[in-house]
Design a protein around this motif. Structure first.
Motif, mmCIF file in Angstrom:
data_model
loop_
_atom_site.group_PDB
_atom_site.id
_atom_site.type_symbol
_atom_site.label_atom_id
_atom_site.label_comp_id
_atom_site.label_asym_id
_atom_site.label_seq_id
_atom_site.Cartn_x
_atom_site.Cartn_y
_atom_site.Cartn_z
ATOM 1 N N GLU A 216 0.830 -1.206 0.000
ATOM 2 C CA GLU A 216 0.000 0.000 0.000
ATOM 3 C C GLU A 216 0.864 1.256 0.000
ATOM 4 O OE1 GLU A 216 -3.340 2.480 -0.055
ATOM 5 O OE2 GLU A 216 -3.002 0.392 -0.649
ATOM 6 N N LEU A 217 1.958 1.239 0.758
ATOM 7 C CA LEU A 217 2.859 2.399 0.752
ATOM 8 C C LEU A 217 3.425 2.631 -0.643
ATOM 9 C CD1 LEU A 217 5.407 3.627 3.285
ATOM 10 C CD2 LEU A 217 6.264 2.990 1.035
ATOM 11 N N GLU B 130 1.457 9.192 -6.379
ATOM 12 C CA GLU B 130 1.992 10.545 -6.240
ATOM 13 C C GLU B 130 3.113 10.815 -7.241
ATOM 14 O OE1 GLU B 130 3.278 11.158 -2.251
ATOM 15 O OE2 GLU B 130 1.317 10.737 -1.346
ATOM 16 N N ARG C 209 5.428 10.222 5.940
ATOM 17 C CA ARG C 209 4.029 10.670 5.996
ATOM 18 C C ARG C 209 3.065 9.523 5.716
ATOM 19 N NH1 ARG C 209 1.597 11.787 1.522
ATOM 20 N NH2 ARG C 209 3.526 12.491 0.489
ATOM 21 N N ILE C 210 3.358 8.748 4.684
ATOM 22 C CA ILE C 210 2.463 7.636 4.353
ATOM 23 C C ILE C 210 2.515 6.572 5.436
ATOM 24 C CG2 ILE C 210 2.049 5.778 2.689
ATOM 25 C CD1 ILE C 210 3.035 7.685 0.494
ATOM 26 N N THR C 211 3.687 6.367 6.032
ATOM 27 C CA THR C 211 3.796 5.416 7.151
ATOM 28 C C THR C 211 2.874 5.822 8.290
ATOM 29 O OG1 THR C 211 6.083 4.830 6.610
ATOM 30 C CG2 THR C 211 5.356 4.420 8.868
ATOM 31 N N THR D 184 7.715 9.033 2.504
ATOM 32 C CA THR D 184 7.537 7.697 3.089
ATOM 33 C C THR D 184 7.148 7.799 4.558
ATOM 34 O OG1 THR D 184 9.905 7.531 3.589
ATOM 35 C CG2 THR D 184 9.160 6.642 1.490
ATOM 36 N N ASP E 167 0.197 7.637 8.053
ATOM 37 C CA ASP E 167 -1.185 7.431 7.604
ATOM 38 C C ASP E 167 -1.600 5.970 7.752
ATOM 39 O OD1 ASP E 167 -1.342 10.096 6.950
ATOM 40 O OD2 ASP E 167 -0.982 9.794 4.795
ATOM 41 N N ARG F 44 0.745 4.072 -2.991
ATOM 42 C CA ARG F 44 0.483 5.499 -2.784
ATOM 43 C C ARG F 44 1.642 6.348 -3.305
ATOM 44 N NH1 ARG F 44 -2.616 5.782 3.160
ATOM 45 N NH2 ARG F 44 -3.959 3.969 2.772
ATOM 46 N N LEU F 45 2.867 5.872 -3.128
ATOM 47 C CA LEU F 45 4.005 6.611 -3.686
ATOM 48 C C LEU F 45 3.923 6.654 -5.209
ATOM 49 C CD1 LEU F 45 6.957 5.283 -1.477
ATOM 50 C CD2 LEU F 45 6.040 7.616 -1.477
#
Length: 416
Positions: free
Chosen positions: A317-318, A325, A369-371, A367, A373, A321-322
């Motif tokens: 999922e990380l 973006e 920030r998404i972590t 990374t 989230d 999302r990267l």
């Protein structure tokens, strides 16, 4: 007639932190139900740690017990535990060998740029090679001391030890109807976030026969055995997830209050959770003396075993999302995984097509920030290693590292 007044702590067991005295009392008088991770950790421990833990558990005597579910999980996961053990040794050997090549290459570049005398260069090279060689020899010697660990159970030193310890101490499988009802209850708890086991929700629908119900089956079978023996229940586990433990500011305070309340419906005795390292710390209560070296070995092994890990779902999922973006960090992570977890500064610039004057300050922010989230969404445990960790020389990030568990996940995805 009005009910009598009681003490401050009367009836509030689930809200009062577990103390060292509680642990010692539980070790002396409780049923010690060993979780599968305790058995599997024998593959992680040094010979000193193995011997110390065995001595403590032998002193407990017939009160040591393993549920059928925990034994089943041990047998199902032992080959993977052996693989992890062997892979860790292979990884550190490969890392040292790679670093030796890079270091010697750096020495050659330095010698050419500075016109250093050949004698000095050769002396430095000799000392570097001797240091790397000695490190590899020490690693091989330490790995060899851990005993004969094999896939074949008849010759596996860990299985031999555990068979001797647990002879006649493994519980029976539940009757078929009762087992099916327990699995249904476990799945209900996962959906409703009722402990224990709901943190294993990602296992539902996986290759295991019982999906996410494993923790609940261990719990249910342990409760039944403690009730049968009329003893306090002590679950010995390396699992530190919040569906077992009451945590406050990352401090383990004791069993979840829901579990204490549930157990009180079966027994008038208490419920306790103990980590393997606590068995060693309080061994004296069983008249067992443990050396400081063995205690340190168990503590190190337990800490390693209890560290939160990235899940395959969270890694995918990380990266997704990267990718959405358009962040270059996704390709950096994938490349680092292909190189055993490391990527140097030059390769980051090449992948990102960055200008040579660009700074890498803030490169890990997407990374991170998404972590955060993923953690707030319940897809990832708190405390995992950062996805990208910079390694600095002075103020310059010379390379980035990713967690080894992420390397394993992405390798499995690539090979699968």
């Amino acid at each position: 007639m009005a009910p009598a007044n009681g003490p401050l702590d009367g009836g509030f067991d689930g809200l009062i932190p577990q103390t060292d005295d509680d642990v010692r009392g539980a070790m002396v008088g409780g049923l010690l139900s060993l979780d599968a991770n305790v058995l599997l950790n024998f593959y992680r421990y040094s010979p000193n740690a193995q011997s110390a833990l065995l001595e403590v558990l032998r002193a407990v005597g017939d009160r040591v017990w393993v549920s059928h579910q925990a034994a089943r999980e041990f047998w199902r996961n032992r080959c993977a535990a052996i693989d992890d053990r062997n892979k860790a040794t292979e990884d550190v050997r490969r890392t040292l060998q790679d670093n030796e090549k890079k270091t010697l290459h750096g020495l050659d570049v330095w010698a050419k740029q500075t016109a250093v005398p050949a004698e000095i260069k050769d002396r430095v090279r000799g000392r570097l090679k001797a240091g790397f060689s000695e490190a590899l020899e020490l690693i091989d010697a330490e790995a060899g001391q851990a005993g004969r660990v094999t896939y074949g159970a008849a010759t596996d030193s860990v299985v031999i030890m555990l068979r001797e310890l647990l002879q006649g101490k493994v519980g029976p499988r539940l009757p078929k109807d009762e087992h099916q009802n327990a699995v249904v209850e476990a799945r209900r708890r996962v959906i409703s976030h009722i402990p224990p086991g709901y943190k294993d929700a990602e296992k539902e629908g996986g290759p295991g026969e019982d999906g996410a119900s494993g923790d609940y089956l261990v719990w249910y079978q342990s409760v039944l055995e403690a009730k049968l023996r009329d003893l306090p229940l002590v679950i010995v586990t390396g699992d530190e997830k919040e569906d077992w433990w009451w945590r406050h500011r990352n401090i383990l305070m004791g069993p979840r209050s829901e579990l204490i309340d549930e157990f009180s419906g079966y027994s008038e005795h208490g419920l306790f959770l103990i980590r393997p390292v606590q068995l060693i710390e309080h061994a004296a209560v069983l008249d067992v003396t443990v050396s400081e070296e063995a205690a340190s070995d168990v503590a190190r092994g337990s800490i390693a075993a209890e560290e939160p890990r990235w899940s395959a779902e969270a890694v995918r999922e990380l990266l997704r999302r990267l990718d959405v973006e358009g962040a270059v960090q996704a390709e950096v992570i994938r490349f680092a995984a292909s190189q055993g977890g490391l990527i140097d500064r030059e390769k980051v610039y090449e992948i990102g097509d960055f200008h040579k004057d660009r700074m890498l300050r803030g490169f890990t922010r997407p990374t991170a920030r998404i972590t955060r989230d993923l953690q707030s969404e319940g897809l990832l445990d708190e405390g995992v290693e950062p996805m990208l960790t910079p390694v600095y020389q002075d103020v310059i990030a010379i390379r980035f590292e990713i967690p080894l568990d992420v390397v394993e996940i992405l390798a499995a995805d690539t090979n699968g």
